[in-house]
Design a protein around this motif. Structure first.
Motif, PDB file in Angstrom:
ATOM      1  N   PRO A   1       0.811  -1.230   0.000  1.00 49.65           N
ATOM      2  CA  PRO A   1       0.000   0.000   0.000  1.00 49.65           C
ATOM      3  C   PRO A   1       0.839   1.271   0.000  1.00 49.65           C
ATOM      4  O   PRO A   1       0.431   2.289  -0.585  1.00 49.65           O
ATOM      5  N   PHE A   2       2.016   1.255   0.623  1.00 50.13           N
ATOM      6  CA  PHE A   2       2.856   2.450   0.597  1.00 50.13           C
ATOM      7  C   PHE A   2       3.460   2.674  -0.780  1.00 50.13           C
ATOM      8  O   PHE A   2       3.672   3.820  -1.190  1.00 50.13           O
ATOM      9  N   ALA A   3       3.732   1.588  -1.511  1.00 49.27           N
ATOM     10  CA  ALA A   3       4.189   1.732  -2.896  1.00 49.27           C
ATOM     11  C   ALA A   3       3.087   2.358  -3.747  1.00 49.27           C
ATOM     12  O   ALA A   3       3.359   3.204  -4.611  1.00 49.27           O
ATOM     13  N   ILE A   4       1.848   1.950  -3.489  1.00 43.89           N
ATOM     14  CA  ILE A   4       0.720   2.559  -4.211  1.00 43.89           C
ATOM     15  C   ILE A   4       0.610   4.035  -3.869  1.00 43.89           C
ATOM     16  O   ILE A   4       0.360   4.876  -4.733  1.00 43.89           O
ATOM     17  N   ARG A   5       0.819   4.366  -2.589  1.00 43.26           N
ATOM     18  CA  ARG A   5       0.756   5.770  -2.179  1.00 43.26           C
ATOM     19  C   ARG A   5       1.790   6.597  -2.919  1.00 43.26           C
ATOM     20  O   ARG A   5       1.496   7.712  -3.396  1.00 43.26           O
ATOM     21  N   MET A   6       3.004   6.094  -3.048  1.00 46.15           N
ATOM     22  CA  MET A   6       4.047   6.831  -3.765  1.00 46.15           C
ATOM     23  C   MET A   6       3.675   7.004  -5.232  1.00 46.15           C
ATOM     24  O   MET A   6       3.898   8.077  -5.821  1.00 46.15           O
ATOM     25  N   LEU A   7       3.093   5.963  -5.829  1.00 48.88           N
ATOM     26  CA  LEU A   7       2.700   6.049  -7.228  1.00 48.88           C
ATOM     27  C   LEU A   7       1.569   7.054  -7.425  1.00 48.88           C
ATOM     28  O   LEU A   7       1.629   7.913  -8.325  1.00 48.88           O
ATOM     29  N   THR A   8       0.549   6.969  -6.594  1.00 47.48           N
ATOM     30  CA  THR A   8      -0.600   7.876  -6.750  1.00 47.48           C
ATOM     31  C   THR A   8      -0.216   9.323  -6.442  1.00 47.48           C
ATOM     32  O   THR A   8      -0.689  10.252  -7.092  1.00 47.48           O
ATOM     33  N   ALA A   9       0.670   9.517  -5.455  1.00 47.50           N
ATOM     34  CA  ALA A   9       1.082  10.877  -5.106  1.00 47.50           C
ATOM     35  C   ALA A   9       1.931  11.506  -6.200  1.00 47.50           C
ATOM     36  O   ALA A   9       1.855  12.724  -6.434  1.00 47.50           O
ATOM     37  N   SER A  10       2.719  10.696  -6.890  1.00 48.31           N
ATOM     38  CA  SER A  10       3.620  11.237  -7.909  1.00 48.31           C
ATOM     39  C   SER A  10       2.971  11.369  -9.272  1.00 48.31           C
ATOM     40  O   SER A  10       3.427  12.167 -10.105  1.00 48.31           O
ATOM     41  N   THR A  11       1.912  10.633  -9.523  1.00 47.38           N
ATOM     42  CA  THR A  11       1.282  10.656 -10.850  1.00 47.38           C
ATOM     43  C   THR A  11      -0.123  11.229 -10.856  1.00 47.38           C
ATOM     44  O   THR A  11      -0.630  11.624 -11.907  1.00 47.38           O
ATOM     45  N   GLY A  12      -0.781  11.240  -9.698  1.00 46.51           N
ATOM     46  CA  GLY A  12      -2.150  11.735  -9.639  1.00 46.51           C
ATOM     47  C   GLY A  12      -3.203  10.715  -9.984  1.00 46.51           C
ATOM     48  O   GLY A  12      -4.400  11.014  -9.957  1.00 46.51           O
ATOM     49  N   ILE A  13      -2.804   9.465 -10.285  1.00 50.98           N
ATOM     50  CA  ILE A  13      -3.793   8.438 -10.581  1.00 50.98           C
ATOM     51  C   ILE A  13      -4.452   7.986  -9.283  1.00 50.98           C
ATOM     52  O   ILE A  13      -3.940   8.219  -8.187  1.00 50.98           O
ATOM     53  N   THR A  14      -5.590   7.327  -9.391  1.00 47.82           N
ATOM     54  CA  THR A  14      -6.318   6.884  -8.209  1.00 47.82           C
ATOM     55  C   THR A  14      -5.806   5.538  -7.712  1.00 47.82           C
ATOM     56  O   THR A  14      -5.094   4.820  -8.422  1.00 47.82           O
ATOM     57  N   PHE A  15      -6.194   5.191  -6.495  1.00 44.84           N
ATOM     58  CA  PHE A  15      -5.827   3.894  -5.934  1.00 44.84           C
ATOM     59  C   PHE A  15      -6.361   2.768  -6.805  1.00 44.84           C
ATOM     60  O   PHE A  15      -5.675   1.765  -7.016  1.00 44.84           O
ATOM     61  N   GLU A  16      -7.580   2.916  -7.316  1.00 41.20           N
ATOM     62  CA  GLU A  16      -8.194   1.860  -8.116  1.00 41.20           C
ATOM     63  C   GLU A  16      -7.410   1.579  -9.394  1.00 41.20           C
ATOM     64  O   GLU A  16      -7.497   0.485  -9.952  1.00 41.20           O
TER      65      GLU A  16
END
Length: 412
Positions: free
Chosen positions: A113-128
């Motif tokens: 989940p923290f890897a997802i957080r880094m991805l979503t924070a840096s790209t603006g895409i959603t968790f889904e």
């Protein structure tokens, strides 16, 4: 209508052409082709199940077709990963009216989940979008590593069979949903390859990250401990009888790697207890999932499988568990299985021991066994045409069955 002999000849020719095409491709291209085909098939079956979840499980419709297909792919455990990714872990454990700890996010480790957080924070895409995307990429990496792990010992054909069963088998849909399985598999297979190549720095890094991705990473330092012990004994046999050279520098590196990975493997329960102020917070959280199966019991290692077997099947269930405990090691020691290499065989024993010692058989057990995928490359399993086609049929038909059972009748 063509004669039967002509028809069978045409089928045989078609199979030979397909085999020739597959073997003519570079290994990486063949692996990518099989992985891509598997993802298309899994998407098809998940897409068929998607519109049905609102009818099969009305209480869970919020995770299904009412909120889009990508939300459907991040259902069940995905909701906890989303909570962790967006809000972190609760500082207080939830409890029921009797004061017992209930299901909560502390059962799920933070790396995914923290890897997802880094991805979503840096790209603006959603968790889904981010969760299935990371799972998809990690699943591809795991597939390439699996092929290398098996092919290095049992040959390229065995490697491709392992890839097929892994990417097209009954549980292959997990390689593209918002679960941590594919990430853990990539880390695990990478760690096994690093161990075989004696790259202890990389092994330590992958083992530590795996320890914070999914339960079960303790099997890696256990495997390393056995390997170190065997090599040390061989090296002590003296001049003229030494079967392995094990320099002191490498001994120190290997032992240090094992200690660090073992410490990482037991760190999460300590962290959970410290943050929540509740002793055994992680254990109590994990056992909250057991209640619906065997009620509330005290945890004792090596007993969960016997508990649920006796509860549901009586003496017959206990005998089944005993049979598994005897037959599994026997199968690992067969010459055909040992062709997969010492690392794979010892890891398969260590990981199975971990699962038996601490987990309760339930709906999640099949996916917990996915790290044993290198065993799919055992030449014995595909030694004869009828065996190959039996396993292929089970793989192809098993996936829609499990998708229906796990996504429409209960949690995967």
């Amino acid at each position: 209508m063509p004669p039967e002999s002509t028809l069978s000849g045409s089928l045989a020719t078609g199979r030979r052409r397909f085999t020739d095409l597959a073997t003519s491709l570079p290994a990486w291209a063949a692996v990518l082709l099989v992985w891509t085909g598997g993802r298309i098939v899994s998407t098809f079956w998940l897409a068929l199940a998607y519109p049905l979840i609102g009818r099969a499980l009305p209480a869970n419709a919020i995770w299904g077709n009412d909120h889009g297909f990508l939300t459907f792919l991040t259902a069940w455990d995905g909701q906890y990963y989303q909570q962790i990714s967006l809000h972190g872990y609760p500082s207080t454990l939830p409890t029921d009216a009797a004061g017992h700890v209930t299901q909560n996010a502390w059962a799920f480790l933070p790396a995914f989940p923290f890897a997802i957080r880094m991805l979503t924070a840096s790209t603006g895409i959603t968790f889904e979008v981010g969760a299935p995307l990371i799972a998809l990429v990690a699943g591809l990496v795991a597939t390439f590593l699996l092929h290398r792990l098996v092919a290095d010992h049992a040959g390229p054909a065995a490697g491709m069979w392992a890839v097929f069963f892994f990417t097209c088998g009954p549980l292959s849909f997990l390689l593209q949903v918002g679960y941590a399985e594919s990430t853990f598999l990539a880390l695990t297979f990478g760690a096994l390859l690093a161990l075989e190549r004696r790259r202890y720095g990389l092994l330590t890094l992958l083992g530590v990250v795996a320890a914070f991705t999914r339960p079960g990473a303790l099997a890696i330092p256990l495997l390393l401990g056995v390997v170190v012990l065997v090599r040390w004994v061989r090296a002590r046999r003296g001049p003229g009888r030494t079967l392995d050279v094990f320099p002191v520098r490498e001994q120190v590196a290997a032992v240090a790697s094992g200690v660090v990975m073992a410490a990482a493997g037991v760190a999460w329960p300590v962290i959970a207890s410290h943050v929540t102020g509740t002793p055994n917070a992680y254990l109590q959280t994990e056992m909250s999932w057991w209640v619906n199966f065997i009620g509330r019991v005290d945890f004792a290692p090596l007993t969960p499988w016997f508990l649920i077997a006796s509860r549901w099947l009586g003496v017959g269930g206990v005998l089944i568990v005993v049979f598994l405990l005897v037959s599994y090691p026997v199968w690992l020691l067969r010459r055909s299985t040992r062709r997969l290499g010492t690392t794979t065989v010892l890891y398969s024993a260590a990981y199975a021991l971990y699962i038996f010692a601490v987990s309760l058989p339930m709906a999640s057990t099949p996916r917990l066994l996915m790290p044993l995928a290198p065993l799919f490359g055992s030449p014995e399993l595909v030694a004869k045409p009828w065996m190959r086609w039996t396993f292929v049929t089970c793989a192809v038909l098993g996936q829609p069955g499990l998708v229906a059972v796990l996504w429409l009748l209960g949690p995967p």
